[in-house]
Design an enzyme around this catalytic site. Structure first.
Site, PDB file in Angstrom:
ATOM      1  CE  LYS A 201      -1.172  14.170 -18.537  1.00 19.47           C
ATOM      2  NZ  LYS A 201      -0.981  15.283 -17.611  1.00 19.47           N
TER       3      LYS A 201
ATOM      4  NE  ARG B 112      -6.689  17.559 -18.052  1.00 14.30           N
ATOM      5  CZ  ARG B 112      -5.838  17.617 -19.041  1.00 14.30           C
ATOM      6  NH1 ARG B 112      -5.655  16.585 -19.818  1.00 14.30           N
ATOM      7  NH2 ARG B 112      -5.152  18.703 -19.289  1.00 14.30           N
TER       8      ARG B 112
ATOM      9  NE  ARG C 175       4.886  21.335 -21.311  1.00 16.31           N
ATOM     10  CZ  ARG C 175       3.917  20.578 -20.784  1.00 16.31           C
ATOM     11  NH1 ARG C 175       4.092  19.274 -20.701  1.00 16.31           N
ATOM     12  NH2 ARG C 175       2.822  21.120 -20.321  1.00 16.31           N
TER      13      ARG C 175
ATOM     14  NE  ARG D 246       0.932  22.764 -23.767  1.00 10.81           N
ATOM     15  CZ  ARG D 246       0.477  21.675 -23.147  1.00 10.81           C
ATOM     16  NH1 ARG D 246       0.990  20.490 -23.458  1.00 10.81           N
ATOM     17  NH2 ARG D 246      -0.448  21.748 -22.233  1.00 10.81           N
TER      18      ARG D 246
ATOM     19  NE  ARG E 234      -2.069  23.213 -18.326  1.00 13.45           N
ATOM     20  CZ  ARG E 234      -0.798  22.997 -18.652  1.00 13.45           C
ATOM     21  NH1 ARG E 234       0.100  23.938 -18.485  1.00 13.45           N
ATOM     22  NH2 ARG E 234      -0.420  21.843 -19.137  1.00 13.45           N
TER      23      ARG E 234
HETATM   24  P1  AMP Z   1      -2.702  18.827 -21.979  1.00 18.31           P
HETATM   25  O1  AMP Z   1      -1.993  18.912 -23.304  1.00 18.31           O
HETATM   26  O2  AMP Z   1      -3.156  17.432 -21.632  1.00 18.31           O
HETATM   27  O3  AMP Z   1      -1.963  19.491 -20.861  1.00 18.31           O
HETATM   28  O4  AMP Z   1      -4.083  19.659 -22.164  1.00 18.31           O
HETATM   29  C1  AMP Z   1      -4.058  21.042 -22.461  1.00 18.31           C
HETATM   30  C2  AMP Z   1      -5.439  21.634 -22.262  1.00 18.31           C
HETATM   31  O5  AMP Z   1      -6.374  20.967 -23.141  1.00 18.31           O
HETATM   32  C3  AMP Z   1      -6.046  21.468 -20.864  1.00 18.31           C
HETATM   33  O6  AMP Z   1      -5.614  22.464 -19.962  1.00 18.31           O
HETATM   34  C4  AMP Z   1      -7.528  21.581 -21.193  1.00 18.31           C
HETATM   35  O7  AMP Z   1      -7.892  22.932 -21.464  1.00 18.31           O
HETATM   36  C5  AMP Z   1      -7.645  20.835 -22.500  1.00 18.31           C
HETATM   37  N1  AMP Z   1      -7.889  19.377 -22.309  1.00 18.31           N
HETATM   38  C6  AMP Z   1      -7.066  18.333 -22.626  1.00 18.31           C
HETATM   39  N2  AMP Z   1      -7.631  17.150 -22.329  1.00 18.31           N
HETATM   40  C7  AMP Z   1      -8.866  17.440 -21.819  1.00 18.31           C
HETATM   41  C8  AMP Z   1      -9.924  16.649 -21.318  1.00 18.31           C
HETATM   42  N3  AMP Z   1      -9.856  15.312 -21.242  1.00 18.31           N
HETATM   43  N4  AMP Z   1     -11.040  17.307 -20.879  1.00 18.31           N
HETATM   44  C9  AMP Z   1     -11.136  18.648 -20.934  1.00 18.31           C
HETATM   45  N5  AMP Z   1     -10.174  19.453 -21.374  1.00 18.31           N
HETATM   46  C10 AMP Z   1      -9.034  18.874 -21.821  1.00 18.31           C
END
Ligand code: AMP
Length: 217
Positions: A14, A89, A128, A163, A174
């Site tokens: 993404k 999400r 990553r 990360r 996740r």
């Molecule tokens: P990402 O960078 O999109 O993989 O997000 C990393 C982490 O941020 C996720 O595993 C969640 O803990 C949190 N996160 C990101 N977007 C959301 C969302 N829309 N709702 C809830 N938690 C989020």
């Protein structure tokens, strides 16, 4: 104006796709993960709460996300369209997003679902690496995606890091959260007639070309 939601499991590509679309169409890139990571840089109790939830691979409380997102959507660069990466999400967030759009008089646009097998996702997540300064994405074992100098970003010279949620255990959490909470959005948006599926198991350029065909249709 183009508003695009990217819907996919963790590490499906993404972020990489969003960056390419941003360059091509001058769209704003809104990553709720990045908004949260920025919020954790403050030294307060909310920052600590967010960091703990993210490090375990759990979803952060909806209310926190709505506040960050609504503020971000009103920034100037979103007027030309934006890419949502990591939101919504779950179904509750998608319904709330409809309300936010109505309130701000903005369009839903289209939803792109990136399809890719789980084993490939796990490999991408654990390998990553990300630049701390500009967010550029690298991979330690994918040809063409390693930095020229180990640990240093090609684009800005920033430090490259892993990360805290890109380890195997957090990935499993996740991924399971994605299946349970996020995947139901595929039907939600299919029913609205705005969902398009794209194969994201090949290289980023291949993914991008499929998406461009959809957007320019
Ligand atoms: P990402 O960078 O999109 O993989 O997000 C990393 C982490 O941020 C996720 O595993 C969640 O803990 C949190 N996160 C990101 N977007 C959301 C969302 N829309 N709702 C809830 N938690 C989020």
């Amino acid at each position: 104006m183009k508003n695009i939601i990217l819907l996919a499991a963790p590490a499906a590509g993404k972020g990489t796709l969003a960056k390419a679309l941003k360059e091509k169409y001058n769209l704003a890139h809104i990553s709720t993960g990045d908004l949260l990571r920025d919020a954790t840089k403050k030294q307060d109790t909310l920052a600590k709460k967010i960091s703990d939830m993210m490090a375990q691979g759990m979803l952060v409380t909806d209310e926190i996300i709505y506040e960050l997102l609504e503020r971000r959507l009103q920034e100037e660069d979103c007027k030309n369209g934006y890419i949502l990466d990591g939101f919504p999400r779950n179904i509750e967030q998608a319904k709330k997003y409809d309300e936010i759009l109505e309130k701000l008089n903005m369009d839903l646009g289209c939803v792109i679902e990136l399809e890719i097998p789980k084993e490939m996702l796990k490999m991408r997540a654990t390998g990553r690496r990300v630049c701390k300064d500009c967010g550029a994405i690298y991979h330690i074992s994918s040809n063409g995606m390693q930095p020229k100098v180990e640990g240093i970003c090609d684009k800005c010279g920033g430090k490259i890091y892993q990360r805290s949620d890109d380890n195997e255990e957090a990935f499993e959490n996740r991924y399971n959260t994605y299946l349970e909470k996020t995947a139901p959005l595929i039907d939600f948006y299919t029913n609205k007639g705005v969902l398009y599926k794209v194969d994201s198991s090949k290289d980023p350029e291949y993914t991008l070309q499929q998406v461009l065909k959809i957007i320019e249709k």
